[in-house]
Design a protein around this motif. Sequence first.
Motif, short mmCIF file in Angstrom:
data_model
loop_
_atom_site.label_atom_id
_atom_site.label_comp_id
_atom_site.label_asym_id
_atom_site.label_seq_id
_atom_site.Cartn_x
_atom_site.Cartn_y
_atom_site.Cartn_z
N ASP A 86 0.83 -1.20 0.00
CA ASP A 86 0.00 0.00 0.00
C ASP A 86 0.87 1.26 0.00
N ILE A 87 1.92 1.25 0.77
CA ILE A 87 2.84 2.39 0.80
C ILE A 87 3.49 2.59 -0.56
N GLN A 88 3.92 1.49 -1.17
CA GLN A 88 4.58 1.59 -2.47
C GLN A 88 3.61 2.09 -3.55
N LEU A 89 2.39 1.56 -3.56
CA LEU A 89 1.44 1.96 -4.59
C LEU A 89 0.99 3.40 -4.43
N SER A 90 0.88 3.88 -3.20
CA SER A 90 0.47 5.27 -3.00
C SER A 90 1.62 6.23 -3.25
N HIS A 91 2.84 5.75 -3.18
CA HIS A 91 4.01 6.60 -3.43
C HIS A 91 4.13 6.92 -4.92
N PHE A 92 3.83 5.94 -5.75
CA PHE A 92 3.88 6.13 -7.20
C PHE A 92 2.46 6.24 -7.71
N TYR A 93 2.30 6.90 -8.83
CA TYR A 93 0.97 7.03 -9.39
C TYR A 93 0.58 5.73 -10.09
N THR A 94 -0.26 4.95 -9.44
CA THR A 94 -0.79 3.72 -10.04
C THR A 94 -2.31 3.75 -9.95
N VAL A 95 -2.96 3.03 -10.83
CA VAL A 95 -4.42 3.00 -10.79
C VAL A 95 -4.93 2.15 -9.64
N ASP A 96 -4.06 1.36 -9.05
CA ASP A 96 -4.50 0.45 -7.99
C ASP A 96 -4.98 1.19 -6.75
N THR A 97 -4.41 2.35 -6.45
CA THR A 97 -4.89 3.09 -5.28
C THR A 97 -6.30 3.61 -5.51
N LEU A 98 -6.59 4.05 -6.73
CA LEU A 98 -7.95 4.48 -7.05
C LEU A 98 -8.90 3.28 -7.02
N LEU A 99 -8.46 2.17 -7.56
CA LEU A 99 -9.28 0.97 -7.59
C LEU A 99 -9.64 0.51 -6.17
N VAL A 100 -8.66 0.45 -5.30
CA VAL A 100 -8.92 -0.02 -3.92
C VAL A 100 -9.85 0.95 -3.20
N PHE A 101 -9.69 2.25 -3.44
CA PHE A 101 -10.59 3.23 -2.84
C PHE A 101 -12.04 2.94 -3.23
N PHE A 102 -12.29 2.75 -4.52
CA PHE A 102 -13.66 2.52 -4.98
C PHE A 102 -14.18 1.15 -4.57
N VAL A 103 -13.31 0.16 -4.48
CA VAL A 103 -13.73 -1.16 -4.02
C VAL A 103 -14.16 -1.11 -2.56
N VAL A 104 -13.36 -0.46 -1.71
CA VAL A 104 -13.70 -0.37 -0.29
C VAL A 104 -14.96 0.48 -0.10
N LEU A 105 -15.11 1.54 -0.90
CA LEU A 105 -16.32 2.35 -0.82
C LEU A 105 -17.55 1.52 -1.21
N THR A 106 -17.42 0.70 -2.24
CA THR A 106 -18.52 -0.18 -2.64
C THR A 106 -18.87 -1.16 -1.53
N LEU A 107 -17.87 -1.76 -0.93
CA LEU A 107 -18.11 -2.72 0.15
C LEU A 107 -18.78 -2.05 1.35
N LEU A 108 -18.30 -0.87 1.72
CA LEU A 108 -18.90 -0.14 2.84
C LEU A 108 -20.36 0.20 2.55
N ALA A 109 -20.64 0.67 1.35
CA ALA A 109 -22.02 1.01 1.00
C ALA A 109 -22.91 -0.23 0.98
N CYS A 110 -22.39 -1.36 0.53
CA CYS A 110 -23.17 -2.61 0.54
C CYS A 110 -23.48 -3.06 1.96
N VAL A 111 -22.50 -2.94 2.85
CA VAL A 111 -22.72 -3.33 4.25
C VAL A 111 -23.74 -2.41 4.90
N LYS A 112 -23.64 -1.11 4.64
CA LYS A 112 -24.59 -0.16 5.23
C LYS A 112 -26.00 -0.35 4.64
N TYR A 113 -26.09 -0.79 3.41
CA TYR A 113 -27.38 -1.00 2.75
C TYR A 113 -28.22 -2.05 3.46
#
Length: 185
Positions: free
Chosen positions: A76-103
């Motif tokens: 996580d430290i390495q991916l956030s240090h460099f510009y990779t799409v994986d940090t954006l992907l993980v953000f949206f994945v965790v947001l989706t999971l949180l919204a599903c749990v709250k639903y």
Amino acid sequence: LIALVGYLCGLHLHDSTVLPALTLVGRAVSALFDSGTIVLTGCLALVLARRTKSLAPWAWMVAYLAATLLVFTPLDIQLSHFYTVDTLLVFFVVLTLLACVKYIDSEHAVWWLLLAGIAYGLALATKFSAAPLAVPFLVACYLRWRQRHDLWDVSTALLLAAMLTLIVFVLTQPYALLDMSNYVQ
């Protein structure tokens, strides 16, 4: 996204000397999304811990632990240090999971499923490997149906979220339709 942020920062995108500046903008955007992922991970852990009777008294500690473990994860430290799409992907994945749990339990269930649909569409547009995230969507709808026994409510919310996911995906990744043969490769 980087071009938009660079343009808003006043960088002339057609000038070849701005590439180092765009790299720094990309790293900053990546770090911001990763910081958001840390917060969302803590929120997800808090929601799940509050639902577990044995963890409910320590829900905040569980949330801090989950966020701390993510903070010190080397990948996580390495991916956030460099510009990779994986940090954006993980953000949206965790947001989706949180919204599903709250639903599942929420009184404002449609809003949580709509947020999940938007986040899922953005995750798919970021990287199509997020496609299996449809499974938590369906599990959340099934659990909501088991609690409320209202098939109409669950099915209409799921259909609305699926349409919103598709709209967000097409708006943010138009080449999936415009150049489908290259996109599929």
